[in-house]
Enzyme design. Structure first.
Site, PDB file in Angstrom:
ATOM      1  N   LEU A  71      10.392  39.656  45.359  1.00 40.06           N
ATOM      2  CA  LEU A  71      11.362  38.833  44.672  1.00 40.06           C
ATOM      3  C   LEU A  71      12.569  38.937  45.421  1.00 40.06           C
ATOM      4  O   LEU A  71      13.397  39.299  44.562  1.00 40.06           O
ATOM      5  CB  LEU A  71      11.436  38.830  43.230  1.00 40.06           C
ATOM      6  N   ASP A 106      -9.218  51.970  72.790  1.00 34.67           N
ATOM      7  CA  ASP A 106      -8.271  50.668  73.388  1.00 34.67           C
ATOM      8  C   ASP A 106      -8.679  50.454  75.021  1.00 34.67           C
ATOM      9  O   ASP A 106      -8.889  51.187  75.690  1.00 34.67           O
ATOM     10  CB  ASP A 106      -7.151  51.027  73.100  1.00 34.67           C
ATOM     11  N   VAL A 129      -2.530  48.255  63.055  1.00 32.51           N
ATOM     12  CA  VAL A 129      -3.450  48.713  61.942  1.00 32.51           C
ATOM     13  C   VAL A 129      -4.275  49.866  62.542  1.00 32.51           C
ATOM     14  O   VAL A 129      -4.622  50.929  62.012  1.00 32.51           O
ATOM     15  CB  VAL A 129      -4.288  47.585  61.615  1.00 32.51           C
ATOM     16  N   ARG A 161       7.032  39.268  66.168  1.00 30.56           N
ATOM     17  CA  ARG A 161       6.100  38.104  65.886  1.00 30.56           C
ATOM     18  C   ARG A 161       6.396  37.340  64.759  1.00 30.56           C
ATOM     19  O   ARG A 161       6.605  37.795  63.677  1.00 30.56           O
ATOM     20  CB  ARG A 161       4.675  38.667  65.944  1.00 30.56           C
ATOM     21  N   CYS A 175       1.432  38.834  60.098  1.00 31.38           N
ATOM     22  CA  CYS A 175       0.120  38.741  59.042  1.00 31.38           C
ATOM     23  C   CYS A 175       0.300  37.336  58.162  1.00 31.38           C
ATOM     24  O   CYS A 175      -0.195  36.317  58.093  1.00 31.38           O
ATOM     25  CB  CYS A 175       0.045  39.796  58.200  1.00 31.38           C
ATOM     26  N   GLY A 215       7.693  36.195  57.799  1.00 30.36           N
ATOM     27  CA  GLY A 215       7.249  36.121  59.137  1.00 30.36           C
ATOM     28  C   GLY A 215       6.538  37.274  59.179  1.00 30.36           C
ATOM     29  O   GLY A 215       5.734  37.716  58.265  1.00 30.36           O
TER      30      GLY A 215
END
Length: 486
Positions: free
Chosen positions: A272, A30, A11, A349, A282, A279
């Site tokens: 759909l 960072d 993000v 993840r 989020c 997975g």
């Protein structure tokens, strides 16, 4: 406008690059010095379409990188917090990183520099802005030196840049005029349409944007919008997977069912797609965190319990499908295509593909895997035992008892299936993402298992005498004579 973005994950890095793209001066912060040094050299740490182009275009001009929160805060008017909010052991969002950043910001704010707008962009539970205000004050930020707002992100990995620049909507949660005016100014190139009038270098990907809608809410409403949005999308995925299980049982085709449902304007076709479940970083944590918030408010939200249950069961059902196709998995050689949780990303993840692969290894199968982008990250989380990696899908398929598709990469949609048939030991494809029509796979001489559809058989394979095809909906390789590749 001068903007600081604290946190350079998916993000944060995408947001920083896109803020620079629409004309702002941005500092990406960072605490990982090695990552910052790599970014300054032009190295991109994540697989994200168009992100390398934006970094190359703006690095060193509109976009700078540093490790000092204090310096970035002092130079900026708006500070976006984009650090991780991982799931804690209790299912709640772990806000310790947000708390740590708030303390650093508070120590850097000086009333003489003018008021700062602190914007929470990470996915957080409702009322986090209230806690953030309190922490900033307790950590020494002077009254009147800051405002706090919420600006939830709605970025999908793999399409995050276009999702930012051609968004369905921008939501700002503000409780004061300063936050409102600053955030409106930040997004004005998109909400006014001036960015689109400049013939931007990033293609719209089918989105004919004139201007992006701006939704102004309170901070609490904005925080709730984010969690509710992800929970609803996860619900839509689990719903169609449950329908797929019914379709498969009665002999319907889930693709046709989805088309019929999706044309209803009240529902729409997106999300759909029957498969092996959702997975990523989020949906799993956000659904559970939202349920925890609801429980704390005295509402159990049982619907979300079922959403999570269906999602977990979908992987189990897929493993059962593999077993029905191959009988026993111990000693079988399997080709696995896809390791990322979805296509166009290297993120593994909470990947359903990884979960299925781990179950296959536990059953004693020998797996050769291939993914266009995620193999390196998969190696960091998977045990090397009985697991090999291929350079392409065809190498993975060579000599395998079956081919499994676990991630919806476009590359896999375009495979030469006749070549796949010639390489496989047994002509079996088990598709967890419904990438093909049954007719296309059958024409290539392959037995095709998918989600929410009947097993399809090629005409060129004949059952052994004494067997009836109608009774072989879950055949094992031994039920068929080997035939020459078409």
């Amino acid at each position: 406008m001068r903007i600081a973005v604290i946190g350079s994950g998916y993000v944060g890095l995408v947001s920083a690059a896109c803020f620079a793209e629409i004309g702002h001066d941005v500092i990406s912060v960072d605490n990982d010095g090695a990552k910052i040094a790599a970014l300054e050299r032009g190295q991109v740490p994540i697989h994200e379409c168009f992100l390398p182009e934006l970094l190359e275009r703006h690095r060193g001009t509109r976009l700078r990188f540093c490790t000092s929160v204090k310096n970035a805060v002092r130079e900026s008017e708006a500070i976006f917090i984009t650090v991780g909010t991982p799931q804690s052991e209790t299912g709640e969002a772990d806000l310790s990183f947000v708390d740590a950043v708030a303390r650093e910001i508070a120590s850097a704010i000086d009333l003489a520099d003018g008021p700062k707008v602190i914007v929470e962009k990470s996915t957080v539970p409702v009322s986090t802005c209230d806690s953030l205000r309190q922490m900033l004050s307790l950590s020494g930020a002077q009254r009147g030196s800051f405002s706090v707002a919420s600006n939830p992100e709605f970025l999908r990995e793999g399409t995050a840049v276009t999702d930012f620049l051609y968004a369905d909507r921008i939501v700002i949660g503000v409780d004061d005029e300063l936050s409102s005016s600053v955030l409106k100014a930040v997004y004005k190139p998109l909400t006014s349409g001036t960015y689109y009038g400049q013939k931007p270098g990033i293609p719209p990907n089918g989105h004919a944007a004139i201007r992006t809608p701006l939704i102004v809410t309170t901070a609490k409403s904005a925080e709730l919008i984010k969690h509710a949005s992800n929970a609803f999308l996860a619900t839509k995925i689990s719903f169609i997977n449950a329908v797929a299980n019914v379709a498969e049982s009665v002999g319907a085709d889930i693709k046709q069912v989805c088309e019929g449902i999706g044309f209803d304007s009240r529902i729409g076709p997106k999300f759909l797609n029957a498969g092996i479940g959702y997975g990523g970083s989020c949906f799993p944590k956000d659904v559970q965190a939202f349920q925890v918030v609801a429980n704390q408010c005295g509402y159990p939200f049982g619907l979300l319990t079922e959403v999570r249950k269906i999602n977990a069961e979908q992987r189990v059902r897929f493993l059962q499908k593999i077993k029905k196709a191959l009988w026993t998995l111990r000693g079988k050689r399997l080709a696995v295509l896809g390791l990322a949780f979805k296509g166009n990303t290297d993120d593994v993840r909470e990947s359903p593909a990884i979960a299925v692969l781990e179950a296959l290894l536990k059953e004693g199968a020998h797996v050769t895997a291939y993914d266009p982008a995620a193999m390196q990250k998969a190696k960091e989380v998977l045990s090397p035992s009985a697991l090999l990696y291929a350079d392409d899908p065809y190498e993975a398929a060579s000599g395998a008892d079956a081919l499994l598709i676990l991630t919806e990469w476009e590359e896999f949609s375009n495979l030469d299936l006749r070549r796949i048939r010639s390489l496989l030991k047994h002509p079996i494809v088990i598709d967890g993402r419904n990438l093909y029509s049954p007719e296309r796979v059958s024409d290539a001489g392959l037995i095709y298992y998918s989600i929410g559809r009947a097993v399809s058989f090629p005409e060129i394979i004949s059952p052994l005498s004494g067997y009836d095809r109608q009774n072989l909906q879950n055949p094992s390789p031994g039920d068929y004579r080997p035939v020459a590749a078409p």
